[in-house]
Scaffold this motif. Structure first.
Motif, PDB file in Angstrom:
ATOM      1  N   CYS A 165     -22.834 -27.136  35.884  1.00 63.23           N
ATOM      2  CA  CYS A 165     -23.641 -26.138  36.597  1.00 63.23           C
ATOM      3  C   CYS A 165     -25.138 -26.348  36.369  1.00 63.23           C
ATOM      4  CB  CYS A 165     -23.237 -24.734  36.176  1.00 63.23           C
ATOM      5  SG  CYS A 165     -21.622 -24.226  36.809  1.00 63.23           S
ATOM      6  N   ALA A 166     -25.502 -26.855  35.205  1.00 62.88           N
ATOM      7  CA  ALA A 166     -26.916 -27.048  34.880  1.00 62.88           C
ATOM      8  C   ALA A 166     -27.481 -28.348  35.435  1.00 62.88           C
ATOM      9  CB  ALA A 166     -27.095 -27.014  33.361  1.00 62.88           C
ATOM     10  N   ASP A 167     -26.634 -29.223  35.958  1.00 61.40           N
ATOM     11  CA  ASP A 167     -27.076 -30.533  36.433  1.00 61.40           C
ATOM     12  C   ASP A 167     -27.720 -30.405  37.815  1.00 61.40           C
ATOM     13  OD1 ASP A 167     -27.442 -33.152  37.218  1.00 61.40           O
ATOM     14  OD2 ASP A 167     -25.421 -33.801  36.666  1.00 61.40           O
ATOM     15  N   PRO A 168     -29.037 -30.629  37.928  1.00 59.35           N
ATOM     16  CA  PRO A 168     -29.717 -30.480  39.223  1.00 59.35           C
ATOM     17  C   PRO A 168     -29.351 -31.571  40.224  1.00 59.35           C
ATOM     18  CG  PRO A 168     -31.247 -31.322  37.577  1.00 59.35           C
ATOM     19  CD  PRO A 168     -29.963 -31.019  36.859  1.00 59.35           C
ATOM     20  N   ARG A 169     -28.746 -32.667  39.759  1.00 58.22           N
ATOM     21  CA  ARG A 169     -28.364 -33.761  40.659  1.00 58.22           C
ATOM     22  C   ARG A 169     -27.082 -33.459  41.430  1.00 58.22           C
ATOM     23  NH1 ARG A 169     -28.003 -38.054  36.097  1.00 58.22           N
ATOM     24  NH2 ARG A 169     -27.029 -36.204  35.270  1.00 58.22           N
ATOM     25  N   ARG A 170     -26.361 -32.424  41.047  1.00 57.06           N
ATOM     26  CA  ARG A 170     -25.110 -32.106  41.724  1.00 57.06           C
ATOM     27  C   ARG A 170     -25.395 -31.444  43.065  1.00 57.06           C
ATOM     28  NH1 ARG A 170     -20.678 -33.409  38.040  1.00 57.06           N
ATOM     29  NH2 ARG A 170     -19.422 -32.842  39.820  1.00 57.06           N
ATOM     30  N   ASP A 171     -24.512 -31.691  44.019  1.00 51.56           N
ATOM     31  CA  ASP A 171     -24.648 -31.134  45.364  1.00 51.56           C
ATOM     32  C   ASP A 171     -24.387 -29.628  45.310  1.00 51.56           C
ATOM     33  OD1 ASP A 171     -24.585 -30.471  48.022  1.00 51.56           O
ATOM     34  OD2 ASP A 171     -22.971 -31.848  48.567  1.00 51.56           O
ATOM     35  N   GLN A 172     -25.432 -28.841  45.565  1.00 45.95           N
ATOM     36  CA  GLN A 172     -25.332 -27.382  45.501  1.00 45.95           C
ATOM     37  C   GLN A 172     -24.535 -26.808  46.673  1.00 45.95           C
ATOM     38  OE1 GLN A 172     -26.941 -25.849  42.838  1.00 45.95           O
ATOM     39  NE2 GLN A 172     -27.506 -27.889  42.175  1.00 45.95           N
ATOM     40  N   LYS A 173     -24.370 -27.589  47.744  1.00 46.59           N
ATOM     41  CA  LYS A 173     -23.742 -27.073  48.959  1.00 46.59           C
ATOM     42  C   LYS A 173     -22.231 -27.237  48.982  1.00 46.59           C
ATOM     43  CE  LYS A 173     -27.874 -27.799  51.683  1.00 46.59           C
ATOM     44  NZ  LYS A 173     -28.446 -28.325  52.902  1.00 46.59           N
ATOM     45  N   SER A 174     -21.675 -28.003  48.032  1.00 42.81           N
ATOM     46  CA  SER A 174     -20.227 -28.205  47.971  1.00 42.81           C
ATOM     47  C   SER A 174     -19.667 -27.539  46.728  1.00 42.81           C
ATOM     48  CB  SER A 174     -19.900 -29.704  47.927  1.00 42.81           C
ATOM     49  OG  SER A 174     -20.293 -30.325  49.117  1.00 42.81           O
ATOM     50  N   LEU A 175     -18.606 -26.769  46.929  1.00 40.85           N
ATOM     51  CA  LEU A 175     -17.979 -26.042  45.829  1.00 40.85           C
ATOM     52  C   LEU A 175     -16.482 -26.342  45.844  1.00 40.85           C
ATOM     53  CD1 LEU A 175     -18.566 -23.942  43.602  1.00 40.85           C
ATOM     54  CD2 LEU A 175     -18.065 -22.167  45.289  1.00 40.85           C
ATOM     55  N   CYS A 176     -15.978 -26.883  44.748  1.00 41.39           N
ATOM     56  CA  CYS A 176     -14.564 -27.242  44.626  1.00 41.39           C
ATOM     57  C   CYS A 176     -13.864 -26.203  43.760  1.00 41.39           C
ATOM     58  CB  CYS A 176     -14.436 -28.630  44.006  1.00 41.39           C
ATOM     59  SG  CYS A 176     -12.741 -29.223  43.884  1.00 41.39           S
ATOM     60  N   VAL A 177     -12.844 -25.555  44.319  1.00 45.02           N
ATOM     61  CA  VAL A 177     -12.115 -24.497  43.618  1.00 45.02           C
ATOM     62  C   VAL A 177     -10.847 -25.087  43.014  1.00 45.02           C
ATOM     63  CG1 VAL A 177     -11.056 -22.225  43.823  1.00 45.02           C
ATOM     64  CG2 VAL A 177     -13.008 -22.822  45.264  1.00 45.02           C
ATOM     65  N   VAL A 178     -10.675 -24.903  41.706  1.00 44.20           N
ATOM     66  CA  VAL A 178      -9.509 -25.424  40.995  1.00 44.20           C
ATOM     67  C   VAL A 178      -8.796 -24.285  40.272  1.00 44.20           C
ATOM     68  CG1 VAL A 178     -10.470 -27.742  40.685  1.00 44.20           C
ATOM     69  CG2 VAL A 178     -10.897 -25.991  38.955  1.00 44.20           C
ATOM     70  N   GLU A 179      -7.544 -24.557  39.908  1.00 49.42           N
ATOM     71  CA  GLU A 179      -6.759 -23.531  39.214  1.00 49.42           C
ATOM     72  C   GLU A 179      -7.216 -23.331  37.777  1.00 49.42           C
ATOM     73  OE1 GLU A 179      -2.550 -24.223  39.584  1.00 49.42           O
ATOM     74  OE2 GLU A 179      -2.729 -24.606  41.729  1.00 49.42           O
ATOM     75  N   ASP A 180      -7.395 -24.437  37.038  1.00 47.83           N
ATOM     76  CA  ASP A 180      -7.807 -24.279  35.643  1.00 47.83           C
ATOM     77  C   ASP A 180      -8.754 -25.394  35.213  1.00 47.83           C
ATOM     78  OD1 ASP A 180      -6.193 -26.504  34.840  1.00 47.83           O
ATOM     79  OD2 ASP A 180      -4.460 -25.190  34.747  1.00 47.83           O
ATOM     80  N   VAL A 181      -9.230 -25.285  33.992  1.00 50.85           N
ATOM     81  CA  VAL A 181     -10.239 -26.205  33.469  1.00 50.85           C
ATOM     82  C   VAL A 181      -9.709 -27.634  33.430  1.00 50.85           C
ATOM     83  CG1 VAL A 181     -11.642 -26.765  31.440  1.00 50.85           C
ATOM     84  CG2 VAL A 181     -11.420 -24.387  32.171  1.00 50.85           C
ATOM     85  N   ALA A 182      -8.431 -27.818  33.134  1.00 49.31           N
ATOM     86  CA  ALA A 182      -7.859 -29.167  33.092  1.00 49.31           C
ATOM     87  C   ALA A 182      -8.005 -29.848  34.459  1.00 49.31           C
ATOM     88  CB  ALA A 182      -6.396 -29.116  32.669  1.00 49.31           C
ATOM     89  N   ASP A 183      -7.827 -29.083  35.537  1.00 44.75           N
ATOM     90  CA  ASP A 183      -7.991 -29.635  36.882  1.00 44.75           C
ATOM     91  C   ASP A 183      -9.452 -30.037  37.125  1.00 44.75           C
ATOM     92  OD1 ASP A 183      -5.296 -29.074  37.349  1.00 44.75           O
ATOM     93  OD2 ASP A 183      -5.751 -27.096  38.164  1.00 44.75           O
ATOM     94  N   LEU A 184     -10.376 -29.201  36.690  1.00 42.30           N
ATOM     95  CA  LEU A 184     -11.807 -29.508  36.834  1.00 42.30           C
ATOM     96  C   LEU A 184     -12.127 -30.807  36.103  1.00 42.30           C
ATOM     97  CD1 LEU A 184     -14.770 -27.050  36.345  1.00 42.30           C
ATOM     98  CD2 LEU A 184     -14.810 -29.333  35.408  1.00 42.30           C
ATOM     99  N   TRP A 185     -11.678 -30.922  34.866  1.00 46.02           N
ATOM    100  CA  TRP A 185     -11.971 -32.120  34.083  1.00 46.02           C
ATOM    101  C   TRP A 185     -11.363 -33.359  34.729  1.00 46.02           C
ATOM    102  CZ3 TRP A 185     -11.155 -30.335  28.290  1.00 46.02           C
ATOM    103  CH2 TRP A 185     -12.158 -29.411  27.965  1.00 46.02           C
ATOM    104  N   ALA A 186     -10.143 -33.244  35.260  1.00 44.58           N
ATOM    105  CA  ALA A 186      -9.494 -34.393  35.894  1.00 44.58           C
ATOM    106  C   ALA A 186     -10.282 -34.851  37.122  1.00 44.58           C
ATOM    107  CB  ALA A 186      -8.061 -34.042  36.286  1.00 44.58           C
ATOM    108  N   LEU A 187     -10.695 -33.904  37.963  1.00 44.36           N
ATOM    109  CA  LEU A 187     -11.458 -34.257  39.157  1.00 44.36           C
ATOM    110  C   LEU A 187     -12.827 -34.825  38.795  1.00 44.36           C
ATOM    111  CD1 LEU A 187     -10.603 -31.274  41.508  1.00 44.36           C
ATOM    112  CD2 LEU A 187     -10.143 -33.685  41.958  1.00 44.36           C
ATOM    113  N   ASP A 188     -13.491 -34.217  37.834  1.00 47.50           N
ATOM    114  CA  ASP A 188     -14.829 -34.673  37.485  1.00 47.50           C
ATOM    115  C   ASP A 188     -14.794 -36.029  36.781  1.00 47.50           C
ATOM    116  OD1 ASP A 188     -17.533 -33.689  37.929  1.00 47.50           O
ATOM    117  OD2 ASP A 188     -17.738 -33.891  35.761  1.00 47.50           O
TER     118      ASP A 188
END
Length: 198
Positions: free
Chosen positions: A71-94
């Protein structure tokens, strides 16, 4: 037989995902053999994370700072938001480094059998983030389970009121998968999502 303390350590490790009693005992033996170097480093890392671990107020990620590094990374695309079920899913995608936008963790999925209702998930904060503006696309990255798809459908209905493009991860044949080994649900989804060649 090992001492009660060693057995207690093995039992605690066996509760971790992916570790059974035998794997936990092997991990304990590895730590015992390297108790001068590995054990202090492991204890320090556990203590540091235990003291500093927080949940990001913005997305629900787990990190040692708030807002989290994503969230603090200014290089990330602010216009796209990916919704995941849990943190493990977020970590896998990222970890795949294919999605450059921001994330939102629901904290679970809708399940009538388990008594998980919309108000039990982090849906209100998701809607608030979209309502604030600046988001052009919401990617629903739910697991390909009945509950995951029910959750995605519910979210799509709730997000229809906002001027955002709603997309969903594709489902179907895995790369390198053989048709003979795939379940009927995967095959059906792959057939429904077929596209022209060339």
């Amino acid at each position: 037989m090992a001492s009660q303390e060693i057995e207690t350590l093995a039992a605690a490790l066996a509760k971790l995902p992916g570790l059974g009693p035998r794997s936990a005992r092997r991990a304990v033996l590895w730590l015992v053999k390297r108790r001068e170097t590995a054990l202090p480093a492991l204890l320090d890392a556990l203590a540091t994370v235990g003291e500093a671990l927080v949940e990001c107020d913005t997305c629900g990620n787990v990190d040692t700072r708030n807002p989290c590094a994503i969230c603090a990374d200014p290089r990330r695309d602010q216009k796209s938001l990916c919704v995941v079920e849990d943190v493990a899913d977020l970590w896998a995608l990222d970890r795949a480094k294919l999605f450059t936008g921001k994330y939102h963790v629901l904290g679970g999925r809708l399940s009538a059998l388990d008594g998980v209702r919309p108000e039990d998930l982090n849906i209100a904060k998701l809607l608030s983030r979209v309502e604030e503006g600046g988001v052009d696309e919401v990617v629903l990255a739910m697991n390909a389970t009945l509950e995951g798809q029910t959750t995605a459908h519910y979210l799509a209905e709730r997000l229809e009121a906002y001027p955002v493009r709603i997309t969903q991860l594709a489902h179907g044949l895995p790369v390198g998968g053989e048709l003979d080994y795939l379940d009927e649900g995967t095959l059906a989804q792959a057939l429904r999502a077929r596209r022209p060649v060339g």
